[in-house]
Design an enzyme around this catalytic site. Structure first.
Site, short mmCIF file in Angstrom:
data_model
loop_
_atom_site.label_atom_id
_atom_site.label_comp_id
_atom_site.label_asym_id
_atom_site.label_seq_id
_atom_site.Cartn_x
_atom_site.Cartn_y
_atom_site.Cartn_z
N GLY A 231 0.92 -1.30 -0.06
CA GLY A 231 0.20 0.10 -0.08
C GLY A 231 0.92 1.17 -0.12
O GLY A 231 2.03 1.11 0.16
N ASN A 232 0.16 2.41 -0.17
CA ASN A 232 0.81 3.71 -0.49
C ASN A 232 1.41 4.00 1.07
O ASN A 232 2.44 4.87 1.05
CB ASN A 232 -0.29 4.63 -0.75
N GLU B 210 6.80 -10.34 2.75
CA GLU B 210 5.93 -10.86 1.74
C GLU B 210 6.23 -10.38 0.30
O GLU B 210 6.41 -11.47 -0.51
CB GLU B 210 4.57 -10.61 2.23
N ILE C 94 -7.32 -1.03 9.28
CA ILE C 94 -8.88 -0.45 9.05
C ILE C 94 -9.02 0.73 10.25
O ILE C 94 -9.38 2.03 10.19
CB ILE C 94 -9.64 -0.88 8.64
N ASN D 117 -10.23 -6.75 2.20
CA ASN D 117 -9.43 -7.57 1.50
C ASN D 117 -9.27 -9.03 2.33
O ASN D 117 -9.78 -10.03 1.73
CB ASN D 117 -8.03 -7.19 1.24
#
Length: 504
Positions: free
Chosen positions: A271-272, A294, A364, A384
């Site tokens: 992600g960003n 990963e 989140i 996800n």
């Protein structure tokens, strides 16, 4: 066969056919184990042909659905194409495709979200039932039948071993210089499991090739289709503040003698925000770093190019289109700087604990006591999945969770009185970082955690309400170890669902 075929094995060459011919071996209701991890190294031609067949059957009033196991998320030619035609009955262990997510959240497909390092042992145990067909992308097939892996390792070898039959996609888009970059090592199931002999991120302990019983291969499909590579947004002000807060913390840990000057091996989620941290490391004082993670992202490639990162060990690439092209053009320059391993090794808690990895993942939401929700929006809508964050968080020397303090233009606070879903209990969460600041939770009681998280990480728009809730909980809670107002703890989520904002 393609003009410049990469199928050098005579036995395999006799099984070359089109994707449309190959899907005749896949029957409704069966289980497919596909290669692929974060949009890298997944089969493309066969799933697209299968999706077309499923649509044709549906148009004729017949149902054709399959169960799909992968390494992690894949791309539009696999998850997207099959989900769009409602062709997936059951999915595991991770997904991120819009169509797939919508099918799951509408209750039209079953989804088993699972720790990535645990998926291979679970399948090997037999608890998941039979694997009927493995569909695996490879870069080439050697003359002796060994398989040159593609741009991800994932669960590929496990699927090849477990499947009743195998379809191979030989993708000539993948750079031939991927040969030699992988390190396949098989972990025996209990009670015969042995220690994994990885003592540092750059140790190689296995083979650069995958193997398959030739008698199980029913089809070989030659393709030339690129991986799906999603672009990264340039880090904004919020992401850069999060990165700066975390880098200050790491510098402090080095100064205090709790970490070497080149840090412990880095693990970074996708992600960003994660990429912003990697970009921040470019201008940091840290040198000679390693990564045991990963996925290899753009930021890691830049660190490798600059010589700041000595070795990146992962299970797959997760690159922007521009970086994917760069790597494909310069793969030979990175053969001694990157290792791709099976995900039950790349994400193995034993190795993570031994190396003392620094785990950096997004969330989140977190509640004021440090319980982290990384998978579900408003408690019920899956985003996800847990991915490898659980593999790393519990076993890392330092587990960091990062997030902007608000979402949806400020309508949602990432810091809430109580998480509506918990993936990582407070015992697995050591550091929380937002653009507002950083909360070091090590050694703190729940009440001390609450005060630290609210003070350091909550957005000013929500901080007073969080403090008010916490103080009132101290007054009325049945127990005082982790004070809670049961009738109010999830009211922020209820308010958002009803009114579109968590603000009172």
């Amino acid at each position: 066969m393609l003009k410049d075929s990469r199928v050098a094995c005579e036995t395999m060459r006799s099984k070359v056919m089109t994707a449309e011919e190959a899907i005749a071996f896949i029957k409704p209701g069966t289980t497919i184990g596909a290669s692929g991890f974060t949009g890298s190294g997944y089969p493309k031609a066969v799933p697209l042909a299968l999706a077309a067949k499923i649509k044709e059957e549906a148009d004729s009033g017949r149902t054709f659905r399959v169960n799909l196991w992968t390494g992690a998320s894949t791309g539009p030619e696999l998850d997207g194409a099959l989900a769009e035609v409602n062709g997936i009955e059951f999915r595991m262990p991770y997904q991120s495709d819009t169509h797939m997510r919508d099918r799951i959240n509408r209750g039209e497909a079953h989804y088993f979200d699972y720790h990535l390092s645990h998926s291979t042992p679970l399948v090997k145990s037999g608890a998941m039932g039979p694997l009927h067909t493995a569909v695996i992308e490879v870069t080439a097939i050697k003359s002796d039948g060994r398989l040159v892996p593609s741009s991800s390792a994932g669960n590929n070898q496990a699927w090849l071993d477990a499947a009743e039959q195998v379809i191979l996609e030989v993708n000539s888009w993948q750079n031939a210089d991927l040969e030699g970059m992988h390190d396949f090592y098989t972990i025996a199931p209990p009670p015969n499991t042995q220690p994994i002999p990885i003592m540092k991120a750059d140790d190689r302990i296995g083979s650069p090739y995958m193997t398959v019983d030739p008698s199980k291969v029913v089809a070989v499909v030659e393709t030339h289709i690129p991986d799906r590579n999603a672009p990264f947004s340039d880090p904004g002000e919020v992401e850069m503040k999060i990165a700066a807060n975390l880098l200050d913390f790491l510098s402090h840990e080095v100064k205090m003698g709790r970490m070497p000057e080149n840090l412990f091996p880095l693990q970074s989620g996708v992600g960003n925000i994660a990429n912003a941290v990697l970009c921040g490391l470019m201008d940091s004082p840290f040198e000679n770093m390693t990564s045991y993670t990963e996925v290899i992202q753009d930021g890691m490639i830049n660190l490798l190019k600059a010589g700041k990162l000595r070795m990146a060990s992962a299970t797959a690439f997760s690159l922007s289109p521009d970086m994917a092209k760069y790597i494909n053009d310069h793969m030979h320059e990175f053969q001694d700087k990157m290792i791709l391993r099976p995900q039950d090794v790349s994400n193995n808690p034993e190795v993570i604990r031994r190396l003392g990895c620094i785990a950096m993942n997004s969330l989140i939401e977190t509640d004021i006591y440090g319980n982290v929700n990384s998978t579900h929006v408003m408690g019920s809508r899956v985003m996800n999945g847990i991915g490898g964050s659980g593999d790393f968080a519990r076993s890392a020397s330092i587990s960091v969770f990062m997030t902007p303090s608000t979402a949806k233009g400020g309508a949602i606070s990432a810091i809430v009185p109580q998480a509506c879903h918990v993936d990582h209990g407070s015992q697995d969460v050591r550091v929380i970082v937002t653009e507002q600041g950083l909360a070091d939770l090590r050694g703190l009681s729940p009440k001390q955690r609450a005060e630290t998280i609210i003070r350091n990480c909550a957005h000013p728009d929500y901080r007073p309400a969080l403090l008010d809730y916490y103080k009132r909980a101290r007054d009325v809670s049945v127990g005082q170890h982790t004070p809670v107002i049961l009738d109010e703890a999830l009211s922020w989520h209820s308010r958002f669902v009803k009114a579109g904002s968590m603000r009172a």
